[in-house]
Scaffold this active site. Structure first.
Site, mmCIF file in Angstrom:
data_model
loop_
_atom_site.group_PDB
_atom_site.id
_atom_site.type_symbol
_atom_site.label_atom_id
_atom_site.label_comp_id
_atom_site.label_asym_id
_atom_site.label_seq_id
_atom_site.Cartn_x
_atom_site.Cartn_y
_atom_site.Cartn_z
ATOM 1 N N TYR A 80 -10.591 2.320 5.899
ATOM 2 C CA TYR A 80 -9.501 2.096 4.951
ATOM 3 C C TYR A 80 -9.937 1.100 3.880
ATOM 4 O O TYR A 80 -10.354 -0.010 4.193
ATOM 5 C CB TYR A 80 -8.276 1.568 5.693
ATOM 6 N N SER A 81 -9.850 1.507 2.622
ATOM 7 C CA SER A 81 -10.365 0.680 1.538
ATOM 8 C C SER A 81 -9.530 0.850 0.274
ATOM 9 O O SER A 81 -9.398 1.961 -0.251
ATOM 10 C CB SER A 81 -11.824 1.059 1.253
ATOM 11 N N GLY A 120 2.967 -0.950 4.005
ATOM 12 C CA GLY A 120 2.413 -1.712 2.898
ATOM 13 C C GLY A 120 2.555 -3.205 3.104
ATOM 14 O O GLY A 120 3.526 -3.673 3.714
ATOM 15 N N PHE A 157 -6.650 -15.990 -6.110
ATOM 16 C CA PHE A 157 -5.825 -17.191 -5.961
ATOM 17 C C PHE A 157 -6.101 -18.229 -7.050
ATOM 18 O O PHE A 157 -5.209 -18.965 -7.456
ATOM 19 C CB PHE A 157 -6.051 -17.817 -4.578
ATOM 20 N N SER A 176 0.792 -1.233 0.000
ATOM 21 C CA SER A 176 0.000 0.000 0.000
ATOM 22 C C SER A 176 0.824 1.283 0.000
ATOM 23 O O SER A 176 0.255 2.376 -0.093
ATOM 24 C CB SER A 176 -0.956 0.011 1.192
#
Length: 517
Positions: A214-215, A350, A183, A113
């Protein structure tokens, strides 16, 4: 004017009256001598600074090697930028457990991030040019998309709300459908609009601008806005506006299953690169992160961004001051604002499966430190990363300031801090309030102190173990010290517990801050 300079001027005047030719020759000789003296002084200063840099690198290397063994890291890198602008990096461990190849400071790792900082910065550059507006509804550019009217809070969302996570949109990364697809289909190229589909028709978490969540979806939308406003890809915009001008040559888009010179990451001890390819496609992260980099490049990037080398002052102020309410009070426009052991810091962390990164710019010290590891979801790794950036910053700060606490002072402050924490542990809040600094007592009245602490304590639970780690000056000029413990709580088994102390006018040390992370 110094006394030495005054005497030289006076001597030159007397000689000039006696013999003009001789005075001219003497003046020329004096100038050469002064220049030579300045060159010698500059060379001496350079040697001293080089020696200091070498000491910093050596101490960072020793600390990193020690951490690798104690935390059982496959590999890790530390990068930094000093107040004078010089930078460097060290590494430890291996880039691949299978081959045993050593991890080099120049090896890339996925930065997770931290990529949001690039997205936020390029968006603000476009705001400066009038191509985007922080407070304009995103409907103007995205309203014609087929999916737009199924987006929660669609008509009221602004770019600012996306960048500071106050849109009320859920995070598509938390969707089981997204995880399964990521996945199961690592080889499929993803259309970025598909990522938004995971949150469509879902109930908003709160009214736009009235909360914080937070998105990654917020940044997917911000990335789409950048592309709509410029007609170019997000990666091209970031490369041309940021990476190339700042010569961040080791930072590249993570838009493929095969990325050059990227170390293998390990998620729960499983390799994320098999046969040269990622088993989880980094392309699916895009504007939510989307870059591979080095700790040194990340440190240089943080210095350029937060020291004001990239954005206009107005834009940087927007980035650092545009915070939301509640948990969002520490988040600006793509920046985490943290009260660290060494004062206020700006940066971001991140995570991508197999990789963890963190970078911070310490405002008080004009210092940047970044740390990366090629491991994730392991207790030792998580414990290391919880305090890594502050730890390595401390190594540098002590070397730069030349000031450190002696053993006797460390022992005294340790005992004082432990006594205060034991009051908190025992629920003796009134007594603990008496030991607060004037600023904290002004902020929290005696009868409000317990209620202020309870939610904080409730999240971590009861103390299980507490081991002293360090006591250091965090700001020698203002007599501020941070005392850190490695602690374990019933709800937070691996934590860093930090108490900030300030010396009052009466000479007594008092508690000026308390944090657990």
């Amino acid at each position: 004017m110094s006394k030495r300079l005054s005497s030289l001027v006076l001597m030159g005047s007397l000689l000039c009256a006696a013999n003009l030719n001789s005075s001219a020759a003497l003046a020329q000789g004096s100038l050469k001598g002064q220049l030579a003296g300045k060159a010698e002084a500059a060379a001496g200063a350079t040697v001293q600074e080089d020696e200091k840099l070498a000491r910093i690198l050596g101490k960072l290397q020793a600390r990193l090697d020690e951490a690798r063994l104690s935390s059982k890291l496959p590999g890790a890198t530390v990068g930094f930028v000093l107040p004078d602008g010089r930078f460097g990096s060290v590494s430890t461990g291996v880039s691949d457990l299978g081959t045993g190849r050593p991890l080099k400071p120049s090896d890339r790792l996925l930065a997770g991030s931290i990529g949001k900082t690039f997205v936020a910065a390029v968006a603000l550059l476009l705001v400066e040019e009038g191509k985007l507006n922080l407070d304009e509804k995103i409907e103007r550019l995205l309203g014609n998309e087929k999916w737009f009217h199924h987006l929660p809070n669609a008509k009221e969302i602004t770019l600012r709300m996306l960048l500071n996570h106050s849109s009320g949109i859920q995070n598509h990364v938390d969707s089981s459908g997204f995880i399964n697809s990521m996945f199961k289909s690592p080889g499929r190229d993803i259309r970025y609009e598909e990522l938004v589909a995971y949150v469509l028709n879902k109930k908003p978490l709160f009214a736009p601008g009235k909360g914080h969540h937070y998105s990654d979806t917020n940044y997917i939308l911000a990335g789409l806005l950048v592309e709509k406003a410029t007609g170019k890809t997000l990666y091209d915009e970031i490369t041309e506006r940021i990476l190339k001008p700042l010569k961040l040559e080791r930072t590249i888009p993570a838009n493929s299953r095969t990325l050059p010179e990227v170390a293998t990451g390990y998620f729960q001890n499983r390799p994320m690169i098999v046969g040269g390819k990622f088993i989880v496609n980094p392309q699916w992260e895009w504007a939510g992160g989307g870059f591979a980099s080095t700790a040194e490049d990340l440190a240089r990037w943080a210095r350029a961004l937060y020291a004001g080398d990239l954005l206009q002052k107005k834009s940087l102020d927007e980035m650092l001051n545009s915070t939301t309410i509640g948990e969002g009070e520490g988040y600006g426009l793509g920046v985490e604002i943290v009260r660290s052991r060494w004062g206020k810091s700006y940066g971001h962390d991140g995570e991508f499966p197999g990789y963890l990164s963190d970078m911070r710019y310490y405002t008080t010290h004009n210092l940047v430190v970044a740390v990366q590891v090629n491991a994730d979801e392991e207790p030792g790794v998580n414990r290391f990363m919880a305090g890594a950036v502050d730890d390595f910053a401390g190594v540098i700060i002590r070397e730069i300031s030349g000031r450190a606490l002696g053993e006797a002072d460390q022992s005294s402050l340790r005992k004082l801090t432990e006594s205060w924490l034991q009051l908190i542990d025992a629920g003796r809040f009134t007594e603990s309030w008496e030991e607060l600094s004037d600023k904290l007592r002004a902020k929290f009245a005696r009868d409000k102190w317990q209620s202020a602490l309870q939610p904080f304590i409730g999240k971590v639970g009861k103390i299980k173990t507490r081991r002293f780690k360090s006591a250091d000056y965090s700001d020698p000029e203002t007599e501020t010290v941070t005392v850190e413990f490695e602690s374990s709580f019933t709800k937070f088994p691996a934590a860093s517990e930090v108490v900030t102390l300030e010396r009052g006018k009466d000479g007594r040390w008092r508690v000026a801050g308390y944090s657990i992370h």
